[in-house]
Design a protein around this motif. Structure first.
Motif, mmCIF file in Angstrom:
data_model
loop_
_atom_site.group_PDB
_atom_site.id
_atom_site.type_symbol
_atom_site.label_atom_id
_atom_site.label_comp_id
_atom_site.label_asym_id
_atom_site.label_seq_id
_atom_site.Cartn_x
_atom_site.Cartn_y
_atom_site.Cartn_z
ATOM 1 N N GLY A 1 -85.833 3.601 30.748
ATOM 2 C CA GLY A 1 -84.645 4.399 30.997
ATOM 3 C C GLY A 1 -83.526 3.926 30.096
ATOM 4 O O GLY A 1 -83.725 3.072 29.228
ATOM 5 N N THR A 2 -82.316 4.467 30.281
ATOM 6 C CA THR A 2 -81.182 4.072 29.441
ATOM 7 C C THR A 2 -80.057 3.498 30.289
ATOM 8 O O THR A 2 -79.978 3.717 31.503
ATOM 9 N N HIS A 3 -79.170 2.764 29.580
ATOM 10 C CA HIS A 3 -78.128 1.980 30.261
ATOM 11 C C HIS A 3 -76.816 2.062 29.492
ATOM 12 O O HIS A 3 -76.082 1.093 29.431
ATOM 13 N N SER A 4 -76.551 3.238 28.868
ATOM 14 C CA SER A 4 -75.371 3.509 28.047
ATOM 15 C C SER A 4 -75.572 2.973 26.630
ATOM 16 O O SER A 4 -76.589 2.324 26.321
ATOM 17 N N GLN A 5 -74.594 3.202 25.763
ATOM 18 C CA GLN A 5 -74.688 2.765 24.371
ATOM 19 C C GLN A 5 -74.164 1.348 24.177
ATOM 20 O O GLN A 5 -74.800 0.535 23.512
ATOM 21 N N THR A 6 -73.019 1.021 24.765
ATOM 22 C CA THR A 6 -72.400 -0.289 24.514
ATOM 23 C C THR A 6 -72.163 -1.112 25.772
ATOM 24 O O THR A 6 -71.526 -2.165 25.703
ATOM 25 N N HIS A 7 -72.634 -0.624 26.917
ATOM 26 C CA HIS A 7 -72.480 -1.339 28.193
ATOM 27 C C HIS A 7 -71.013 -1.580 28.572
ATOM 28 O O HIS A 7 -70.603 -2.686 28.921
ATOM 29 N N PRO A 8 -70.170 -0.569 28.560
ATOM 30 C CA PRO A 8 -68.782 -0.767 29.000
ATOM 31 C C PRO A 8 -68.713 -0.881 30.520
ATOM 32 O O PRO A 8 -69.397 -0.152 31.240
ATOM 33 N N LEU A 9 -67.884 -1.770 30.990
ATOM 34 C CA LEU A 9 -67.708 -1.944 32.442
ATOM 35 C C LEU A 9 -66.478 -1.186 32.920
ATOM 36 O O LEU A 9 -65.673 -1.695 33.710
ATOM 37 N N THR A 10 -66.357 0.041 32.449
ATOM 38 C CA THR A 10 -65.206 0.880 32.795
ATOM 39 C C THR A 10 -65.627 2.306 33.159
ATOM 40 O O THR A 10 -64.786 3.199 33.172
ATOM 41 N N PHE A 11 -66.885 2.508 33.460
ATOM 42 C CA PHE A 11 -67.340 3.861 33.788
ATOM 43 C C PHE A 11 -66.607 4.419 35.006
ATOM 44 O O PHE A 11 -66.433 5.630 35.130
ATOM 45 N N ASN A 12 -66.202 3.547 35.900
ATOM 46 C CA ASN A 12 -65.511 4.008 37.105
ATOM 47 C C ASN A 12 -64.098 4.514 36.810
ATOM 48 O O ASN A 12 -63.451 5.126 37.668
ATOM 49 N N LYS A 13 -63.604 4.270 35.595
ATOM 50 C CA LYS A 13 -62.270 4.717 35.214
ATOM 51 C C LYS A 13 -62.309 5.776 34.113
ATOM 52 O O LYS A 13 -61.260 6.298 33.723
ATOM 53 N N MET A 14 -63.498 6.064 33.608
ATOM 54 C CA MET A 14 -63.623 6.980 32.474
ATOM 55 C C MET A 14 -63.480 8.436 32.882
ATOM 56 O O MET A 14 -63.888 8.830 33.969
ATOM 57 N N THR A 15 -62.927 9.212 31.950
ATOM 58 C CA THR A 15 -62.955 10.663 32.095
ATOM 59 C C THR A 15 -64.307 11.159 31.604
ATOM 60 O O THR A 15 -65.095 10.404 31.011
ATOM 61 N N LEU A 16 -64.578 12.433 31.817
ATOM 62 C CA LEU A 16 -65.834 13.003 31.341
ATOM 63 C C LEU A 16 -65.940 12.898 29.816
ATOM 64 O O LEU A 16 -67.007 12.593 29.272
ATOM 65 N N GLU A 17 -64.825 13.096 29.109
ATOM 66 C CA GLU A 17 -64.832 13.020 27.651
ATOM 67 C C GLU A 17 -65.144 11.615 27.161
ATOM 68 O O GLU A 17 -65.736 11.430 26.084
ATOM 69 N N GLN A 18 -64.780 10.606 27.934
ATOM 70 C CA GLN A 18 -65.071 9.225 27.555
ATOM 71 C C GLN A 18 -66.494 8.826 27.936
ATOM 72 O O GLN A 18 -67.145 8.061 27.210
ATOM 73 N N ALA A 19 -66.999 9.323 29.049
ATOM 74 C CA ALA A 19 -68.326 8.931 29.524
ATOM 75 C C ALA A 19 -69.438 9.629 28.750
ATOM 76 O O ALA A 19 -70.497 9.036 28.515
ATOM 77 N N ARG A 20 -69.199 10.876 28.331
ATOM 78 C CA ARG A 20 -70.255 11.658 27.697
ATOM 79 C C ARG A 20 -70.844 10.976 26.455
ATOM 80 O O ARG A 20 -72.076 10.848 26.343
#
Length: 393
Positions: free
Chosen positions: A128-147
């Motif tokens: 499976g996948t675990h994001s590109q850079t492993h940022p610990l801010t997904f809970n604060k991201m907008t859709l444009e930042q998470a996509r």
């Protein structure tokens, strides 16, 4: 005759016993064949095929659904790899026990170590996948930042797999389990299943390998099954993993590998309640009350206050059953014809919601009560008491 009969029964018993032994030996041989050179291996007991669109979010730590595992079944998952120094050791430990796991790979790691991703696929593990850079801010991201984090992570792992890109499963785990509606909604729109976990071993913390082993077994024993989250980038995990696998086998646990459903591989049949973290039980009462029945009060007489006739009736001596039935029947019996022709319910009286004065204590029927006090009591009972007068008191 009797001796022949006894010999026949004994012969059948021996045949059944030999067949049972042969079956057991065949099963043992099959397990040994599945894991050559390791006859005592833990192995992988079964493969669970899931449909991400039917169950888009799983993991008891954060969601209401988790994998439909049986008692004493475990799914091993590893995050953050591949990191050759430790990931290769984890792969070897799993291979020695013929155990299949799920690896949630970081896109940046896949770019740096594409051979490590291909090793996962060659060994038959789920990727499976675990994001590109492993940022610990997904809970604060907008859709444009998470996509882009989600999309680039998937693209990087596919690129590492090369011609075997189909080996990538539509499974995603958010870094740090820092879930948010933006990333959950977007991942779900891709038909990708969002994974949390059922329990952790805290191997990302600066603790000893002995502590990692202790927490893994302790928390598993509390649940008796579930998804274990580990990391294949730490030395402490490498040191704890052999002990964890050995203890799982000693305690009767079985490993389950999870793979996605495809056109040629249908999902494993399950019931909806099998996925629930808190399943309903016949031993636990459920507060599900029946619907309120529909009563037809058309034509019924509502007694809003106690009348003098009621007081006289209750205070009088014993009455015959016929008289009591005639004078106290409530509500009156109406015929079906009258109920059908009634246009509407009766209009409530104007003083329905007025606060009534307390009704005087009624005497027993056999007690004597003068007529004059009875009339005064009945009159007082009918007289409404205004809220303003209560406030003055």
């Amino acid at each position: 005759m009797r001796g022949d009969r006894c010999w026949s029964v004994e012969k059948r018993s021996w045949i059944a016993l030999l067949l049972g032994v042969a079956t057991g030996l065949a099963a043992t041989t099959a397990r040994a064949a599945d894991c050559p050179g390791h006859p005592d291996a833990l192995g992988t007991s079964r493969v669970l095929v899931v449909d991400p669109r039917e169950h888009p979010r799983i993991g008891a730590m954060q969601y209401k659904e988790t994998l439909p595992l049986h008692d004493h079944e475990v799914v091993l998952t590893f995050d953050d790899g591949p990191l050759p120094k430790y990931s290769n050791q984890v792969l070897q430990i799993l291979a020695d026990q013929c155990v299949k796991a799920t690896f949630f790979t970081i896109g940046h790691q896949a770019q740096a170590n594409p051979e490590g991703v291909r090793k996962l696929a060659a060994a038959g593990h789920t990727i499976g996948t675990h994001s590109q850079t492993h940022p610990l801010t997904f809970n604060k991201m907008t859709l444009e930042q998470a996509r882009p984090e989600v999309d680039q992570g998937i693209a990087s792992v596919k690129a590492a797999l090369g011609n075997n890109a189909s080996a990538l499963s539509p499974f995603f785990r958010v870094p740090g389990l820092l879930r948010a509606e933006a990333v959950e909604g977007y991942v779900g729109s891709l038909g990708v299943q969002m994974w949390s976990a059922d329990f952790l071993a805290d191997d990302w913390r600066n603790i000893s390998s002995a502590k990692v082993y202790e927490l893994a077994i302790k928390r598993l024993e509390a649940r008796h099954k579930g998804i274990l989250l580990l990391h294949d980038i730490h030395e402490r995990t490498v040191l704890a993993l052999p002990k964890i696998l050995h203890e799982l086998k000693a305690r009767g646990y079985r490993i389950v590998q999870v793979v996605p459903a495809t056109a040629n591989r249908p999902a494993t049949p399950t019931e909806p309640q099998d996925w629930l973290v808190h399943r309903p039980s016949d031993n636990v009462p459920v507060a599900q009350w029946p619907d309120i029945p529909s009563f037809d009060f058309t034509g019924a007489t509502t007694h809003l206050s106690l009348t003098s006739t009621d007081v006289s009736l209750l205070s009088s001596g014993p009455t015959t059953t016929r008289r009591a039935a005639r004078e106290t029947a409530w509500p009156p019996v109406t015929s079906p014809a009258s109920r059908q022709t009634a246009a509407a319910l009766p209009v409530p009286a104007a003083d329905l919601f007025e606060i009534q004065a307390p009704i005087p204590r009624l005497l027993a029927r056999h007690d004597a009560l003068p007529a004059q006090p009875l009339r005064r009591a009945a009159k007082a009972a009918r007289r409404p008491v205004r809220v303003a007068s209560l406030r003055k008191r």
